[in-house]
Motif scaffolding. Structure first.
Motif, short mmCIF file in Angstrom:
data_model
loop_
_atom_site.label_atom_id
_atom_site.label_comp_id
_atom_site.label_asym_id
_atom_site.label_seq_id
_atom_site.Cartn_x
_atom_site.Cartn_y
_atom_site.Cartn_z
N HIS A 111 0.81 -1.22 0.00
CA HIS A 111 0.00 0.00 0.00
C HIS A 111 0.85 1.29 0.00
N HIS A 115 1.21 4.31 -2.83
CA HIS A 115 1.08 5.77 -2.65
C HIS A 115 2.21 6.49 -3.39
N SER A 136 0.02 9.52 5.84
CA SER A 136 -1.38 9.11 5.73
C SER A 136 -2.00 8.95 7.10
N ASP A 303 -6.62 7.44 -0.56
CA ASP A 303 -6.64 6.06 -1.06
C ASP A 303 -7.44 5.90 -2.35
ZN ZN Z 1 -3.34 5.07 2.15
#
Ligand code: ZN
Ligand code: KG4
Length: 332
Positions: A111, A115, A136, A303
């Motif tokens: 993840h 980003h 985040s 996201d």
């Molecule tokens: Zn995220």
């Protein structure tokens, strides 16, 4: 090659279709804000159940928006972790099923790397190496990035993530969940110098972040003087003062990381990178210090699955595929 991206690591159900890791044909994000708002934060079990309800319509929505069918896809990419296990499992099960049924290769995407990869979807793609700040709701990590999959962690938060600090202070101020963007709106009318809040730093670890002391300082202030929240001016002043403290903590570490590594390129990504004041402060720093700054557009900061498909395409091209017994991971 068209890659279908699937993202369900937290409270956003997202699917996207991206061509050649570069061109976004469709990106659909179904947020769960209203579901979790009444609890003041993400409830993992509820998030997983909502992903289960939303995911297939979101995937179909992305295919429709792109004007393609499942048969046009060349691969599937899914967020493997880190994130909420129950939430990740839903995306992984859907992605595996599609890959198996359509006989397509499957890529597992980290993840935080996704980003960073969001910048590949913009006009101005940076060269490597670069310094990246992923900021985040769950992470505040500074990396030295050699390429899309090789990076060294330079510093991280020792307690709350910056987005978490925004959300917790917003909650203390009665601004609801998730509070980052609401707090930013309120801060626009405020004086960032009105309340002297701390900028926590650990002298022997100049690239380490810490935000819990800042949150506690706001809590203590509000306990002593609850009237701050009743007056429009002072509410905005507190929001602006808090935001400024976070922005200074983030920008100063970025400057330090660039100095330490000798790197002249900085990428800032993740949900908090959508903050206008942070973007402005980073732009000012890049002017005075003379480095190149890369910021994804707002929709690619929070996201989304386009960033998953973009990085997934690189994995597939390099032959990094997942087998059907691959598992998700919560941390790492
Ligand atoms: Zn995220
Ligand atoms: O990357 P992201 O969408 O999800 C995670 O991977 O965590 O980041 C969400 C975080 C939340 O904490 C949210 O409050 C914060 O990013 N955020 C903001 C803004 N927009 C989102 N924080 C400050 N200002 C914003 N405009």
């Amino acid at each position: 090659m068209l890659v279908l991206g699937v993202e369900t690591s937290c409270d956003e159900t997202a699917a996207a279709v991206v061509a050649d890791g570069r061109r976004v044909l469709a990106s659909v994000v179904a947020t769960q804000f209203e579901l979790h708002a009444r609890y003041g934060g993400v409830v993992p079990e509820l998030a997983a159940r909502r992903h289960l309800e939303n995911l297939l319509p979101v995937i179909q929505g992305a295919l429709d928006q792109a004007g393609v069918t499942l048969r046009d896809l060349g691969g599937v990419a899914v967020t493997q972790g880190p994130g909420l296990i129950g939430a990740l499992v839903i995306g992984m099960a859907a992605a595996k099923s599609l890959a198996w049924a359509l006989k397509l290769p499957l890529a597992g995407v980290h993840h935080l790397e996704a980003h960073i990869a969001a910048i590949l979807l913009t006009e101005e793609v940076p060269e490597f190496p670069l310094v990246a700040l992923v900021v985040s709701g769950g992470h505040t990590n500074l990396y030295q990035v050699r390429n899309l999959t090789e990076m060294t962690l330079l510093g991280r938060t020792r307690d709350d993530a910056a987005g978490e600090a925004f959300d917790k202070v917003a909650k203390l101020m009665g601004l609801g969940y998730p509070g980052g963007v609401v707090l930013e709106g309120l801060a626009r009318a405020g004086d960032p110098t009105a309340f002297p809040l701390p900028r926590p730093r650990i002298p022997e670890e100049p690239l380490t972040f810490s935000f819990s002391g800042l949150k506690t300082a706001v809590a203590t202030l509000l306990k002593k003087d609850p009237a701050i929240l009743r007056e429009t001016h002072s509410r905005a002043d507190l929001a602006a003062s808090f935001q400024e403290a976070v922005v200074e903590c983030l920008t100063s570490r970025c400057g330090e990381a660039l100095r330490q590594t000798g790197c002249r390129r900085l990428l800032v990504c993740g949900g908090v990178a959508a903050n206008g004041r942070l973007r402005q402060a980073l732009a000012e720093l890049s002017q005075t210090e003379g480095f190149q700054l890369f910021l994804p557009p707002l929709a690619l900061c929070t996201d989304n699955a386009a960033m998953v498909a973009a990085l997934g395409w690189h994995h597939l091209k390099a032959g990094r595929t997942l087998s059907l017994d691959a598992d998700v991971f919560a941390r790492g």
